[in-house]
Every structure is written in C-alpha cells, then in structure tokens.
Write an enzyme that holds these catalytic residues in place. Structure first.
Site, PDB file in Angstrom:
ATOM      1  N   GLY A 215       0.941  -1.356   0.032  1.00 15.35           N
ATOM      2  CA  GLY A 215       0.033   0.047   0.167  1.00 15.35           C
ATOM      3  C   GLY A 215       0.707   1.411   0.103  1.00 15.35           C
ATOM      4  O   GLY A 215       1.869   1.223  -0.279  1.00 15.35           O
ATOM      5  N   ILE A 216       0.334   2.385   0.281  1.00 16.86           N
ATOM      6  CA  ILE A 216       1.005   3.626   0.381  1.00 16.86           C
ATOM      7  C   ILE A 216       1.427   3.947   1.749  1.00 16.86           C
ATOM      8  O   ILE A 216       0.805   3.670   2.655  1.00 16.86           O
ATOM      9  CB  ILE A 216       0.200   4.675  -0.330  1.00 16.86           C
ATOM     10  N   GLY A 217       2.403   4.785   2.083  1.00 19.65           N
ATOM     11  CA  GLY A 217       2.651   5.443   3.262  1.00 19.65           C
ATOM     12  C   GLY A 217       3.769   4.966   3.869  1.00 19.65           C
ATOM     13  O   GLY A 217       4.640   4.334   3.447  1.00 19.65           O
ATOM     14  N   ALA A 218       4.004   5.467   5.338  1.00 20.64           N
ATOM     15  CA  ALA A 218       5.413   5.183   5.960  1.00 20.64           C
ATOM     16  C   ALA A 218       5.508   3.612   6.007  1.00 20.64           C
ATOM     17  O   ALA A 218       6.623   3.295   6.096  1.00 20.64           O
ATOM     18  CB  ALA A 218       5.279   5.704   7.372  1.00 20.64           C
ATOM     19  N   ILE A 219       4.497   2.834   6.323  1.00 18.80           N
ATOM     20  CA  ILE A 219       4.672   1.518   6.674  1.00 18.80           C
ATOM     21  C   ILE A 219       5.338   0.682   5.566  1.00 18.80           C
ATOM     22  O   ILE A 219       6.438  -0.068   5.822  1.00 18.80           O
ATOM     23  CB  ILE A 219       3.477   0.857   7.421  1.00 18.80           C
ATOM     24  N   GLU A 238      -1.668  -3.103  -6.563  1.00 18.92           N
ATOM     25  CA  GLU A 238      -2.543  -2.050  -7.053  1.00 18.92           C
ATOM     26  C   GLU A 238      -1.768  -0.675  -7.285  1.00 18.92           C
ATOM     27  O   GLU A 238      -1.799  -0.130  -8.414  1.00 18.92           O
ATOM     28  CB  GLU A 238      -3.242  -1.762  -5.612  1.00 18.92           C
ATOM     29  N   GLY A 336      -7.654  -1.438  -2.011  1.00 17.17           N
ATOM     30  CA  GLY A 336      -7.635  -2.951  -2.847  1.00 17.17           C
ATOM     31  C   GLY A 336      -7.359  -3.691  -1.745  1.00 17.17           C
ATOM     32  O   GLY A 336      -7.027  -4.927  -1.913  1.00 17.17           O
TER      33      GLY A 336
HETATM   34  N1  COA Z   1      -8.438   5.630  16.807  1.00 16.05           N
HETATM   35  C1  COA Z   1      -8.582   7.149  16.807  1.00 16.05           C
HETATM   36  N2  COA Z   1      -7.987   7.883  15.562  1.00 16.05           N
HETATM   37  C2  COA Z   1      -7.067   7.085  14.727  1.00 16.05           C
HETATM   38  C3  COA Z   1      -7.233   5.534  15.062  1.00 16.05           C
HETATM   39  C4  COA Z   1      -8.045   4.870  16.108  1.00 16.05           C
HETATM   40  N3  COA Z   1      -7.931   3.623  16.326  1.00 16.05           N
HETATM   41  N4  COA Z   1      -6.394   4.997  14.182  1.00 16.05           N
HETATM   42  C5  COA Z   1      -5.912   6.072  13.450  1.00 16.05           C
HETATM   43  N5  COA Z   1      -6.544   7.114  13.688  1.00 16.05           N
HETATM   44  C6  COA Z   1      -6.190   8.475  13.176  1.00 16.05           C
HETATM   45  C7  COA Z   1      -4.674   8.870  13.463  1.00 16.05           C
HETATM   46  O1  COA Z   1      -4.153   9.440  14.724  1.00 16.05           O
HETATM   47  C8  COA Z   1      -4.427   9.942  12.378  1.00 16.05           C
HETATM   48  O2  COA Z   1      -4.823  11.085  12.889  1.00 16.05           O
HETATM   49  P1  COA Z   1      -3.938  12.443  12.916  1.00 16.05           P
HETATM   50  O3  COA Z   1      -3.556  12.363  11.408  1.00 16.05           O
HETATM   51  O4  COA Z   1      -4.710  13.206  13.513  1.00 16.05           O
HETATM   52  O5  COA Z   1      -2.697  12.014  13.642  1.00 16.05           O
HETATM   53  C9  COA Z   1      -5.390   9.378  11.277  1.00 16.05           C
HETATM   54  O6  COA Z   1      -6.421   8.614  11.814  1.00 16.05           O
HETATM   55  C10 COA Z   1      -4.768   8.465  10.187  1.00 16.05           C
HETATM   56  O7  COA Z   1      -3.863   7.360  10.822  1.00 16.05           O
HETATM   57  P2  COA Z   1      -2.748   6.891  10.228  1.00 16.05           P
HETATM   58  O8  COA Z   1      -2.704   5.545  10.702  1.00 16.05           O
HETATM   59  O9  COA Z   1      -1.392   7.635  10.395  1.00 16.05           O
HETATM   60  O10 COA Z   1      -2.973   6.768   8.814  1.00 16.05           O
HETATM   61  P3  COA Z   1      -2.422   6.144   7.704  1.00 16.05           P
HETATM   62  O11 COA Z   1      -2.114   7.339   6.713  1.00 16.05           O
HETATM   63  O12 COA Z   1      -1.034   5.514   7.830  1.00 16.05           O
HETATM   64  O13 COA Z   1      -3.406   5.344   6.682  1.00 16.05           O
HETATM   65  C11 COA Z   1      -5.173   3.831   6.739  1.00 16.05           C
HETATM   66  C12 COA Z   1      -3.943   4.173   7.377  1.00 16.05           C
HETATM   67  C13 COA Z   1      -5.449   2.379   7.455  1.00 16.05           C
HETATM   68  C14 COA Z   1      -6.216   4.902   7.147  1.00 16.05           C
HETATM   69  C15 COA Z   1      -4.840   3.535   5.267  1.00 16.05           C
HETATM   70  O14 COA Z   1      -3.866   2.683   5.006  1.00 16.05           O
HETATM   71  C16 COA Z   1      -6.216   3.167   4.570  1.00 16.05           C
HETATM   72  O15 COA Z   1      -6.768   3.984   4.204  1.00 16.05           O
HETATM   73  N6  COA Z   1      -6.374   2.034   4.172  1.00 16.05           N
HETATM   74  C17 COA Z   1      -7.364   1.337   3.823  1.00 16.05           C
HETATM   75  C18 COA Z   1      -7.232   1.326   2.191  1.00 16.05           C
HETATM   76  C19 COA Z   1      -6.116   0.249   1.824  1.00 16.05           C
HETATM   77  O16 COA Z   1      -5.485  -0.613   2.587  1.00 16.05           O
HETATM   78  N7  COA Z   1      -5.858   0.175   0.399  1.00 16.05           N
HETATM   79  C20 COA Z   1      -4.828  -0.598  -0.207  1.00 16.05           C
HETATM   80  C21 COA Z   1      -3.412  -0.069  -0.316  1.00 16.05           C
HETATM   81  S1  COA Z   1      -3.353   1.598  -1.209  1.00 16.05           S
END
Ligand code: COA
Length: 429
Positions: A215-219, A238, A336
C-alpha cells in the site's frame, strides 16, 4: 481522416471542452495523480451552467473544489474512496460515499450500475500510431473512458507513456485539451522508529522469490528498507511508489520468480515523485492494466508466494480489521485491501499482512481493542485476516480459535494497554 487530422479537429480549450458536460449527468474523473486538473478547474469555474452533476472518483489529489458549500445544486460528489480534500464534505453530508472493492469499480461503470455520461481523463501525448497512454492511472480511468458517452481528455506532455494495456486511440476521444504542467508529486513519508520496527517485523515474513503488494505510506516504505538483503522479489500491486525504484536498481526486485507475468512488474496506478514518473516512462518492465484485472483475487492468486501488506485503524480481539472508518466517520475507503487479502490467501504459499502502529492519536488510544468502535465498518473480516503486525511483533491468526487470536493480539498490543485488554479477555473467555 488521418488520426493527426482528427486530433487537430478535436482540439479545444479547457473552457470550451467543459461546455460539453450536460446537466443531470454523471462525470467520472481520472484517478489520483491523473486527475485532469485543468478540466476540473474549468468545470468548477463554469458551475453556473450545470445543475445536478454527479462527480465520481476515488483518491482525490486535487483541491476538491466541487465539494464546497457554494457548489450545492451544481455538483454533488460521490466518493468511492475518501481523501484529505473530500473528507470534510463526506462527513458533513455535502458529499456521499459508496462502499465498493476497487476491483469492482470498472464493473459498476460497464454494467450500467453507475452509467458514465462523461469521462474526464488525463493522458500522455499520442504516439506515432495515434495512441495516448493513461500514464500513471489505468485503474478505473480506462474502463470509465470505455464506458462513457462523452470522453474529454487532457493531453499533457508531462504524463509518462506507460506500457501494458494502457492505451486509448485518438479516435475514441471526443474532445482534446492540450496541457503542459508537472504532475502532482507525493514526497516519501517520514519513517520513524515505530514504522521501522513494523517494517522489520513485516520483512521477516517475506521470503526470497515472493511477489509483493504494498500500500501507500510510511509502513510500506519502511518494509522496503528491510528487504535489501532479499533476493528475486517481484511486484504485483495495486500501486507502488518511489521506494520500489531503489530496490529495482539494487537488483532485489527483478520479477524473475513471478509465476504470472514473469519479468514484469504489474500495477494499476502510481503515486510518487518525478523520479518514479521518469522510471515508468516507456519502461516495458512495468505493465499497467485496469483494476478489474490487477486487483481481481483470482488473478492475484496466480502469483505463488504472494505477500500483501496493508494498514488499518483498529483490530478487535477476534481479528476484525477496521481500515476505513473512525467510528461513524468515513476516513478513507476499502481500496484494494480486501482484493489483496483474498488474492494472497488463495495464492500458493501466500500471506496477507495487516501492519499498523500499536497506538494512534499520539499514543493515547490502542489500535487493538476488545470491541470495534460503534459505527465502524469492518473492512477485512475475521475470516479473511491472516497476519497482524505491530512494532511489538507478529500475530498469526489464520486457523486460530477466538481465544488464541485474542491472546496473540494482546501480545503485540502496546504495553500500556495490555492490562485492560487482558481484563476484557478474562471477562470473555
Ligand atoms: N482511533 C482514533 N484515531 C485513529 C485511530 C484509532 N484507532 N487510528 C488512526 N487514527 C487517526 C490517526 O491518529 C491519524 O490522525 P492524525 O493525522 O490526526 O494523527 C489518522 O487517523 C490517520 O491514521 P494513520 O494510521 O496515520 O493513517 P495512514 O496514513 O497510515 O493510513 C489507513 C492508514 C488505514 C487509513 C490507510 O492505510 C487506509 O486507508 N487503508 C485502507 C485502504 C487500503 O488498505 N488500500 C490498499 C492499499 S493502497
């Protein structure tokens, strides 16, 4: 008429082209980095001409100006994924969200479930045979253009020409607007100690010869840091971003062991920097296909040793994964994730990984919880989930009882929250 003469005959300014969008119509915008920014801006500026135009798309990289309160009656956004510029509009009810797997979006358009009146797409310049490439986003952008009654294309000399099944002939476009501007760039994210620890844990699950979806992002980027000593990795994803280019250049990703499209990276869209866009330009090693092919679990499964890595917001003690909502608030979308969880699970030797920091909101809440927050949507079901990874370790949930799952998940929760999780466990089992 030659394709060149036809191309010339179709040339308009953006302002002229958007006058062909009828009221009471559904308009699909090219996806993510391939949002046709000049056409969208002209459409928004021309808002008084339209009433009741539905704007459909997924990851929004533009300003999302059509969601503003002053657009009421002119535009209504139907989001298939919610992003930074559209989140507030969806939360406040000015825009709508439609749940769907990314792989099924082309079917929604092609089967007439969401018939497309107008596709606004963003393409490369035509080649010598009159074919433009969908460039960084083939995904649903190509199927939308194939289903639309009217195709209006921005043809940008900065859009890379990508290979695979990524082309549209000039004869299939109704109106063309030539542009020349740099694509939106997504800078690599900051990778902190938590992400590094998660990346290291995920990398332990990746064997030599594996095919990856990231996926996208730091992880995902942190995972790539720990793959430098692996051999013969492949990509069927994807999307991917800049981190992958480094591993290709280092010879770690060579796609040599892939059992589907050997020797090729397969992808449906990309987001990154100009370095990535130059890497894919005219590069036959990277093949783009529509998302109904790339994300189809029965296609993904043909890659032996498929490993998918995605992130989430919450996991409960049964292994239900919430990835797109924070309570009732639609934060993103399924994208995805489930396509790859299922495709990896069907693949011979495949593994799906859900990787996340153990806490959120600056360490004040645990992402591993006894029960998901009321109003949340389960993205990956407890039946589908396989590995869950945090900075504290790996929980392997496949084939495990509810009791074993809960124990495994508490062991990888943040230590500050383990006591209350054990309390919930003891009340339950
Ligand atoms: N309770 C409250 N807030 C939460 C939370 C929880 N359990 N989990 C995350 N948050 C908040 C974080 O604190 C953060 O807020 P902030 O920006 O104000 O600090 C925000 O939500 C985003 O969380 P973060 O984990 O940093 O987001 P991310 O950019 O790493 O994205 C997903 C994580 C899960 C949102 C993202 O991977 C996603 O949309 N996944 C679904 C789609 C997918 O997997 N697609 C396939 C690959 S492209």
């Amino acid at each position: 008429m030659s394709w060149k003469a036809s191309y010339q005959a179709k040339l308009l300014t953006a302002e002229e082209a958007v006058k062909h969008i009828p009221s009471d119509s559904r308009v699909v915008l090219g996806h993510a980095i391939a949002e046709p920014m000049a056409l969208v801006e002209a459409m928004v500026n021309n808002k008084e001409q339209y009433h009741n135009v539905e704007i459909v798309h997924m990851v929004a990289m533009g300003k999302g100006a059509y969601t503003g309160p002053e657009m009421a009656g002119h535009f209504r956004h139907n989001a298939l994924f919610v992003g930074g510029s559209t989140r507030e509009a969806v939360s406040s009810g000015r825009a709508d969200y439609t749940p769907c797997f990314f792989t099924e979006v082309p079917k929604l358009f092609k089967d007439g479930i969401l018939p497309v009146d107008v596709a606004l797409v963003h393409l490369s310049r035509p080649d010598e045979n009159g074919y433009c490439s969908f460039g960084v986003s083939v995904d649903y952008s190509k199927p939308a253009a194939e289903s639309a009654r009217i195709v209006i294309a921005e043809v940008n000399d900065r859009m890379p020409r990508t290979m695979g099944d990524s082309f549209i002939h000039v004869s299939d476009i109704d109106y063309i607007v030539e542009t020349s501007y740099e694509l939106v760039e997504l800078q690599p994210p900051r990778i902190g100690d938590v992400e590094k620890a998660i990346g290291e844990n995920c990398a332990k699950l990746v064997e030599d010869g594996a095919t990856l979806q990231l996926g996208i992002g730091a992880i995902p980027d942190a995972v790539l840091l720990f793959l430098k000593d692996k051999k013969d990795l492949g990509i069927h994803s994807e999307m991917f971003s800049d981190g992958v280019v480094e591993l290709v250049e280092a010879g770690v990703i060579n796609n040599s062991k892939k059992t589907l499209h050997p020797g090729k990276m397969v992808v449906t869209f990309l987001m990154g920097t100009r370095r990535l866009y130059d890497f894919i330009d005219n590069n036959p090693d990277v093949e783009f296909y529509s998302v109904d092919y790339v994300n189809n679990p029965y296609v993904i499964m043909k890659n032996d040793g498929m490993v998918s890595i995605n992130s989430c917001i919450q996991v409960d003690l049964m292994g239900q994964v919430v990835s797109e909502t924070i309570g009732l608030k639609q934060f993103s979308g399924v994208g995805g994730q489930v396509d790859y969880v299922r495709g990896s699970s069907l693949s011979k030797g495949g593994k799906s990984i859900i990787a996340m920091p153990s806490t959120a909101s600056k360490g004040t809440v645990s992402r591993i919880v006894p029960l998901i927050t009321e109003g949340s949507a389960v993205t990956t079901s407890r039946n589908d989930v396989h590995y869950v990874v945090t900075e504290y370790g790996i929980a392997d949930l496949k084939g495990k009882t509810l009791r074993q799952r809960a124990e495994a998940l508490i062991h990888i929760a943040h230590p500050d929250f383990r006591e209350e999780l054990w309390h919930a466990f003891n009340n339950r089992f």
